[in-house]
Write a protein that holds these residues in place. Sequence first.
Motif, PDB file in Angstrom:
ATOM      1  N   ILE B  55       0.928  -1.186  -0.133  1.00  0.00           N
ATOM      2  CA  ILE B  55      -0.049  -0.082   0.016  1.00  0.00           C
ATOM      3  C   ILE B  55       1.015   1.268  -0.063  1.00  0.00           C
ATOM      4  O   ILE B  55       0.441   2.113  -0.277  1.00  0.00           O
ATOM      5  CB  ILE B  55      -0.885   0.224   1.249  1.00  0.00           C
ATOM      6  N   ILE B  56       1.874   1.055   0.572  1.00  0.00           N
ATOM      7  CA  ILE B  56       2.904   2.441   0.207  1.00  0.00           C
ATOM      8  C   ILE B  56       4.200   1.837  -0.344  1.00  0.00           C
ATOM      9  O   ILE B  56       4.789   0.864   0.371  1.00  0.00           O
ATOM     10  CB  ILE B  56       3.304   2.823   1.567  1.00  0.00           C
ATOM     11  N   ASN B  57       4.550   2.465  -1.300  1.00  0.00           N
ATOM     12  CA  ASN B  57       5.939   2.266  -1.874  1.00  0.00           C
ATOM     13  C   ASN B  57       6.778   3.386  -2.011  1.00  0.00           C
ATOM     14  O   ASN B  57       6.352   4.260  -3.088  1.00  0.00           O
ATOM     15  CB  ASN B  57       5.848   1.584  -3.025  1.00  0.00           C
ATOM     16  N   GLU B  58       7.542   3.990  -1.102  1.00  0.00           N
ATOM     17  CA  GLU B  58       8.232   5.347  -1.147  1.00  0.00           C
ATOM     18  C   GLU B  58       9.111   5.250  -2.267  1.00  0.00           C
ATOM     19  O   GLU B  58       9.504   4.266  -3.082  1.00  0.00           O
ATOM     20  CB  GLU B  58       8.735   5.633   0.060  1.00  0.00           C
ATOM     21  N   THR B  59       9.846   6.429  -2.535  1.00  0.00           N
ATOM     22  CA  THR B  59      10.754   6.384  -3.509  1.00  0.00           C
ATOM     23  C   THR B  59      12.276   5.610  -3.209  1.00  0.00           C
ATOM     24  O   THR B  59      13.047   6.327  -2.553  1.00  0.00           O
ATOM     25  CB  THR B  59      11.176   7.958  -3.883  1.00  0.00           C
ATOM     26  N   VAL B  60      12.183   4.568  -3.371  1.00  0.00           N
ATOM     27  CA  VAL B  60      13.053   3.606  -3.029  1.00  0.00           C
ATOM     28  C   VAL B  60      13.667   2.785  -4.281  1.00  0.00           C
ATOM     29  O   VAL B  60      13.051   2.478  -5.092  1.00  0.00           O
ATOM     30  CB  VAL B  60      12.576   2.484  -2.069  1.00  0.00           C
ATOM     31  N   PRO B  61      15.086   2.697  -4.434  1.00  0.00           N
ATOM     32  CA  PRO B  61      15.479   1.899  -5.688  1.00  0.00           C
ATOM     33  C   PRO B  61      14.841   0.716  -5.831  1.00  0.00           C
ATOM     34  O   PRO B  61      14.672  -0.111  -4.854  1.00  0.00           O
ATOM     35  CB  PRO B  61      17.227   1.918  -5.217  1.00  0.00           C
ATOM     36  N   ASN B  62      14.592   0.284  -6.799  1.00  0.00           N
ATOM     37  CA  ASN B  62      14.040  -0.880  -7.234  1.00  0.00           C
ATOM     38  C   ASN B  62      14.770  -2.162  -6.780  1.00  0.00           C
ATOM     39  O   ASN B  62      14.489  -3.344  -7.171  1.00  0.00           O
ATOM     40  CB  ASN B  62      13.556  -1.038  -8.495  1.00  0.00           C
ATOM     41  N   ARG B  63      16.202  -1.910  -6.506  1.00  0.00           N
ATOM     42  CA  ARG B  63      16.985  -2.932  -5.883  1.00  0.00           C
ATOM     43  C   ARG B  63      16.505  -3.859  -4.586  1.00  0.00           C
ATOM     44  O   ARG B  63      16.782  -4.570  -3.924  1.00  0.00           O
ATOM     45  CB  ARG B  63      18.414  -2.521  -5.539  1.00  0.00           C
ATOM     46  N   PHE B  64      15.588  -2.686  -4.016  1.00  0.00           N
ATOM     47  CA  PHE B  64      14.788  -3.031  -2.808  1.00  0.00           C
ATOM     48  C   PHE B  64      13.552  -3.671  -3.171  1.00  0.00           C
ATOM     49  O   PHE B  64      12.566  -2.948  -3.874  1.00  0.00           O
ATOM     50  CB  PHE B  64      14.659  -1.860  -1.831  1.00  0.00           C
ATOM     51  N   SER B  65      13.207  -5.072  -2.592  1.00  0.00           N
ATOM     52  CA  SER B  65      12.089  -5.695  -2.983  1.00  0.00           C
ATOM     53  C   SER B  65      11.434  -6.347  -1.910  1.00  0.00           C
ATOM     54  O   SER B  65      11.932  -7.256  -1.147  1.00  0.00           O
ATOM     55  CB  SER B  65      12.152  -6.657  -4.229  1.00  0.00           C
ATOM     56  N   PRO B  66      10.382  -5.850  -1.320  1.00  0.00           N
ATOM     57  CA  PRO B  66       9.539  -6.575  -0.073  1.00  0.00           C
ATOM     58  C   PRO B  66       8.834  -7.659  -0.419  1.00  0.00           C
ATOM     59  O   PRO B  66       8.197  -7.596  -1.880  1.00  0.00           O
ATOM     60  CB  PRO B  66       8.802  -5.311   0.298  1.00  0.00           C
ATOM     61  N   LYS B  67       8.850  -8.623   0.297  1.00  0.00           N
ATOM     62  CA  LYS B  67       7.759  -9.708  -0.058  1.00  0.00           C
ATOM     63  C   LYS B  67       7.261 -10.154   1.168  1.00  0.00           C
ATOM     64  O   LYS B  67       7.668 -10.137   2.023  1.00  0.00           O
ATOM     65  CB  LYS B  67       8.883 -10.924  -0.459  1.00  0.00           C
ATOM     66  N   SER B  68       5.884 -10.158   1.071  1.00  0.00           N
ATOM     67  CA  SER B  68       4.879 -10.819   2.242  1.00  0.00           C
ATOM     68  C   SER B  68       4.418 -12.021   1.978  1.00  0.00           C
ATOM     69  O   SER B  68       3.333 -12.035   1.372  1.00  0.00           O
ATOM     70  CB  SER B  68       4.032  -9.435   2.535  1.00  0.00           C
ATOM     71  N   PRO B  69       4.740 -13.154   2.576  1.00  0.00           N
ATOM     72  CA  PRO B  69       4.222 -14.565   2.132  1.00  0.00           C
ATOM     73  C   PRO B  69       3.038 -14.600   3.101  1.00  0.00           C
ATOM     74  O   PRO B  69       2.078 -15.501   2.487  1.00  0.00           O
ATOM     75  CB  PRO B  69       5.252 -15.303   2.816  1.00  0.00           C
ATOM     76  N   ASP B  70       2.721 -13.932   4.077  1.00  0.00           N
ATOM     77  CA  ASP B  70       1.494 -13.945   4.933  1.00  0.00           C
ATOM     78  C   ASP B  70       1.473 -12.988   5.657  1.00  0.00           C
ATOM     79  O   ASP B  70       2.423 -12.108   5.953  1.00  0.00           O
ATOM     80  CB  ASP B  70       1.170 -15.069   5.716  1.00  0.00           C
ATOM     81  N   LYS B  71       0.424 -12.562   6.156  1.00  0.00           N
ATOM     82  CA  LYS B  71       0.194 -11.047   7.075  1.00  0.00           C
ATOM     83  C   LYS B  71       1.274 -11.030   8.124  1.00  0.00           C
ATOM     84  O   LYS B  71       1.309  -9.865   8.570  1.00  0.00           O
ATOM     85  CB  LYS B  71      -1.157 -10.785   7.031  1.00  0.00           C
TER      86      LYS B  71
END
Lengths: 111, 114
Positions: B55-71
Amino acid sequence: SQQGEEDPQALSIQEGENATMNCSYKTSINNLQWYRQNSGRGLVHLILIRSNEREKHSGRLRVTLDTSKKSSSLLITASRAADTASYFCATDGQGAQKLVFGQGTRLTINP
Amino acid sequence: DTAVSQTPKYLVTQMGNDKSIKCEQNLGHDTMYWYKQDSKKFLKIMFSYNNKELIINETVPNRFSPKSPDKAHLNLHINSLELGDSAVYFCASSPDPGRSYEQYFGPGTRLTVT
């Protein structure tokens, strides 16, 4: 851009004295929060004050909010050595989940 | 009872490497966050997930990738690490995305890129 700015950046007082830290922000908010960070640790929530509140107390903490001046203050009474930490204000002016933090006030309580 | 936990606590690696930081919360919260705290203690939000959805993706280089397998989990993967990525990374969670609630922070991961 940075939303909250704390003042002073550093504060050193004697144990037993009161400590006051100030926070200024730029946009309208729904609430303002204060957090504490001990050295090498994560942030711990202290208190939340809503935009329609002017003052709130929690134990030795007293927070005031002046929305007309876009400022808040955190008062810690009868300080203790364990209060030594950095204190941050955070506002939700850019969205409910998007807390924006200031750079903090580094508080040192001298025994 | 650890509310928000992160691993590892310290991470030292060389430029160009890929690394991951893991975060787990046992508070039953719907929303999780990643923050970066620089050497001047300035804390800035990077990402926010609500129930596994970004829901929020600040101006962060696309080298950073979050992953949420579950909540309950939100991991942060960083590719091609750079010197400027050195910082302390904090995971946090909060109960209700629709209102401003206090956030619960993990202990932080100090990343040092050499």
